[in-house]
Design a protein around this motif. Sequence first.
Motif, PDB file in Angstrom:
ATOM      1  N   LEU B 364     -35.059  44.242 -50.823  1.00 19.78           N
ATOM      2  CA  LEU B 364     -35.778  43.949 -49.582  1.00 19.78           C
ATOM      3  C   LEU B 364     -35.139  42.818 -48.785  1.00 19.78           C
ATOM      4  O   LEU B 364     -34.863  42.960 -47.584  1.00 19.78           O
ATOM      5  CB  LEU B 364     -37.244  43.628 -49.913  1.00 19.78           C
ATOM      6  N   GLU B 365     -34.886  41.687 -49.452  1.00 20.13           N
ATOM      7  CA  GLU B 365     -34.369  40.533 -48.712  1.00 20.13           C
ATOM      8  C   GLU B 365     -33.015  40.801 -48.066  1.00 20.13           C
ATOM      9  O   GLU B 365     -32.869  40.601 -46.851  1.00 20.13           O
ATOM     10  CB  GLU B 365     -34.322  39.296 -49.621  1.00 20.13           C
ATOM     11  N   LEU B 368     -33.506  43.194 -45.095  1.00 19.41           N
ATOM     12  CA  LEU B 368     -34.138  42.593 -43.920  1.00 19.41           C
ATOM     13  C   LEU B 368     -33.169  41.636 -43.227  1.00 19.41           C
ATOM     14  O   LEU B 368     -33.089  41.589 -41.995  1.00 19.41           O
ATOM     15  CB  LEU B 368     -35.427  41.861 -44.309  1.00 19.41           C
ATOM     16  N   ARG B 369     -32.414  40.898 -44.035  1.00 17.86           N
ATOM     17  CA  ARG B 369     -31.402  39.996 -43.454  1.00 17.86           C
ATOM     18  C   ARG B 369     -30.363  40.787 -42.672  1.00 17.86           C
ATOM     19  O   ARG B 369     -29.915  40.376 -41.615  1.00 17.86           O
ATOM     20  CB  ARG B 369     -30.704  39.203 -44.569  1.00 17.86           C
ATOM     21  N   GLN B 372     -31.627  41.580 -39.383  1.00 20.49           N
ATOM     22  CA  GLN B 372     -31.631  40.367 -38.563  1.00 20.49           C
ATOM     23  C   GLN B 372     -30.214  40.060 -38.049  1.00 20.49           C
ATOM     24  O   GLN B 372     -30.024  39.722 -36.883  1.00 20.49           O
ATOM     25  CB  GLN B 372     -32.130  39.225 -39.438  1.00 20.49           C
ATOM     26  N   GLU B 376     -28.600  39.587 -34.273  1.00 21.49           N
ATOM     27  CA  GLU B 376     -27.786  38.430 -33.870  1.00 21.49           C
ATOM     28  C   GLU B 376     -26.460  38.864 -33.270  1.00 21.49           C
ATOM     29  O   GLU B 376     -25.976  38.309 -32.298  1.00 21.49           O
ATOM     30  CB  GLU B 376     -27.516  37.532 -35.086  1.00 21.49           C
ATOM     31  N   LEU B 407     -38.710  50.246 -43.689  1.00 19.04           N
ATOM     32  CA  LEU B 407     -37.464  49.601 -43.244  1.00 19.04           C
ATOM     33  C   LEU B 407     -36.877  50.293 -42.014  1.00 19.04           C
ATOM     34  O   LEU B 407     -35.831  49.900 -41.521  1.00 19.04           O
ATOM     35  CB  LEU B 407     -36.446  49.586 -44.397  1.00 19.04           C
TER      36      LEU B 407
END
Lengths: 545, 545
Positions: B364-365, B368-369, B372, B376, B407
């Motif tokens: 998950l982390e 999600l990063r 992100q 950016e 997701l």
Amino acid sequence: MLSNSIDIAGYERSRVQLIDEDRALRVDHPRTVKFTAAEIEADRIVRNIRSLETQSIWGADHEDIPHVFPGMEFLTAKDIIVKTKLFQILTRMPKGALLHIHQGASVDASVMLRLALQQPAIHISCPNVINASTILSTSPRFKAFPEDRYFDAYGLTELSYIPNTWVSVQKARENFDSALGGPEGFDRWVVGAMTINPTEAYGSHNTVKKIWQKFGDAFMVLDPLIRFLPIWAEHLRAFLLACIDDGISYTEIRTNTFAKCTSFDPAYTYEIAADGQSSVSRRELFLIFDKVVNDIRSEMKVQGRGDEFIGAKIIYVLQRFVDNKALDAELEQCLSMKLEFPHLIVGFDLVGDEEAHKPLIDYLEPLLRFKQRQQELGVDIPFFFHAGETLGDGSKADMNLYDAILLGTKRIGHGFSLVKHPKLMEICREKRIALEVCPISNEVLRLTSSMPMHPLPIFMNNGIPVVLCSDDPGIFGNMGLSFDFFQVLVSSEVTGLLTLGQMARDSIECSTLVGEEKQRAMLAWERRWAMFIKEIVQMEAEYLN
Amino acid sequence: MLSNSIDIAGYERSRVQLIDEDRALRVDHPRTVKFTAAEIEADRIVRNIRSLETQSIWGADHEDIPHVFPGMEFLTAKDIIVKTKLFQILTRMPKGALLHIHQGASVDASVMLRLALQQPAIHISCPNVINASTILSTSPRFKAFPEDRYFDAYGLTELSYIPNTWVSVQKARENFDSALGGPEGFDRWVVGAMTINPTEAYGSHNTVKKIWQKFGDAFMVLDPLIRFLPIWAEHLRAFLLACIDDGISYTEIRTNTFAKCTSFDPAYTYEIAADGQSSVSRRELFLIFDKVVNDIRSEMKVQGRGDEFIGAKIIYVLQRFVDNKALDAELEQCLSMKLEFPHLIVGFDLVGDEEAHKPLIDYLEPLLRFKQRQQELGVDIPFFFHAGETLGDGSKADMNLYDAILLGTKRIGHGFSLVKHPKLMEICREKRIALEVCPISNEVLRLTSSMPMHPLPIFMNNGIPVVLCSDDPGIFGNMGLSFDFFQVLVSSEVTGLLTLGQMARDSIECSTLVGEEKQRAMLAWERRWAMFIKEIVQMEAEYLN
């Protein structure tokens, strides 16, 4: 570092909510049912046992049984299943009602053979001499004869046996060639002809079409035994006692009254009376049914086990190959029986291989007339149609679902292919048309190759009422409901003991029971369920001490 | 008499309406698509051929092939399928886009062997001497070596062969024991190790778990060949030409760049350059990809066949056993490749046996990063997650569906178990999240025992966009899409040629193509489709004259 700016907690909340919404229509969803602390504890215990056995039993190698996994092919797995703790627990569960059972295959095959051997009237014949090379491919035929026509010819395995002649079943057994195992070999052969074995289901007959041939053959072996009135009464009693033994307290039996109009086999007529020759009227048949049920009910009450047996009723069935004219006549008979036995006859169905025989739409006129006649007579005989017992997409059997629903079926027998029909699923959910799902039957008859492949979770997650049924346990060997419950329980990580409990509740809810009788059945089940839950929790406590 | 008072016509009207409502969400429903007269005629012709062949081919007995039926086990049926007229027609159909294909198993095994034999750098080794008793259970390993380290040891079938030593693949073939078939025996052995055969799928490895072992073995044989850059370029070219040959004009290829971070096999490193030792950067790999695609596009244009090839793009994949730290690093690499090849890298996926490896939620982390970071950097690399490729109910792989959707997956790889999830089905329908359905893959990998048992009609009737895909045709033998289209077409009486046409349209619609490129792809497909329809109608007209 970066992880601070990522909303993990928010994701987790969305996830919990999504899973909850996805399962909101399930019978075991916490929004629709409040479980007691004891129930939740028992469920946890059972999940734990399942999880341990997934490793210890289904994760281990078994001699002579390859490809072991939870929910695997029943006929191969049965020997393993009976040794599990999970199965032992399920045998003690109160199952509620058994709502899809064909009387002709309701009793264990070895019991059927025993009943046959007790009757001197019963004779047996074969189309050829039985020897090592013919035994596996030959099915026997049974027939009752009057005493003055009993035949004592030497035996089926003698070279001198004249094909298709009749031999006393007792003599045939006594004289069965010792090279073929003697009397025990006879028993194995006859039981084999009455049942489906793993080699047939998963090897030689491994398609829906082929396994139905063997399935039909097994019925042909059983039918003449059941038509003999003394056996009919005995096998009904044996069936009901076996139900009670497995925690089934009520059943609606699909009873074939073998209409003369069938093209099935012209030699088959109505039921035969104890004298081996007179035919039996349906009235007599239903009187006996009533007596057997009442006797058992009284016996159970005397034993203080009244909660364990509520009763048994009849879904009147005919075969899907009658013609429309004959069907009209048969339906009139059904109406007159309903007028005489209003408490006994609770529904009507047409049975037989849906792909091989006529679709429901072919019977539209007689069936609509039947409904009209019910109105005229002020009686109600709801339909319980078999429909969608198929892998077909748009095939005859699949299309039967539209007609079953349009004709107002109260439940659907199987409904296996209903998953394909979003509108029909919606109707079943909204009108609470229950599906009589027969997991082991579907697997043995090759609609699904194992339980994990079965559409059951789709029905459950879509909020369609489901009752688990055994269909033809005499032929498949899934006596009672414990085996079917077991296969369902081990094939899902969502379903638990409480799900099975809800399905058992629904089996009473979706039965034809009404009013005080239904209430009594439900209360009796609730009492037994509470005891069962307590038992599991105690078992665990004792185990831990 | 009585029938006058029964409203047969009214019933029939209700029936038509109910069937229509039930099918209203289908991609081929007349309310959503207006077919031309020629299309309707072609559909009728194809249904007719299907119906005739159901009797003449699938209703007949075939020597050595028991249990024949339409949609039966592909590996057994393939020899029959290629002889049908229906299949011949489907090979000529413009298929649109192939959206689920693993590059590592995209090319016919015998072509892969030929490519290996053309490379003197390629060597082969075995864990034991190959003889009659070891050949069936031994898989070879391949490896590229630099010229100064070429090995010419005598052969794998010699008693003197030292296990795990390397032999030139050409020499190993030349010297293969004649008792094992000599060079042709070598070819059969290697191709057998790269593919799944009927005995494995339907006999020795007949569970999902066991067949995945064989499946993984086949990948292990293929992988080092594909990692060798000269073969990589050639096999990509071979794959794209085979696509064109089968009417596939565009593809999104799941390309494994073999991250160093895998625990797969420490001996496996990055791709190997033509010198047999230098490693190849991802940049070089993608440059070659671009070149191969552009070369073919130019060649096709020169031949006046520009409509037949739009292009090919990459879905960047990693294995589901990387750890989170490694995944973070790999995703950064993926981002930098996207910045350099924005037209080429169109998505991201995690691959491998979902039940055996980590579930999506474990990542998950990093995932999600990754999203992100895309924001950016102002790039978009949508997810195309494998999810629900399982028979499990509530199992890891089944639960992956929740995460894939949360997701924001653009399509779902397989989604086999999505049928169990009413809420997720609704989301997929509303958000137009297409399922990449791989019929033959699902059957060979034992999620379904034959095509009629596949949940595809459920997705279709629920209005979920579906694209048919071949998954790993190099291993299953379902090159192109004609075989998968065939299995779908013969397993339903509802689905017809026009349904397949709509799915082909949707494959372009649900691809990552946008703007002018998408429009060009769609128009090219429409032109070819119109020609194909015309061809069928003409074929019939000629046949009738």
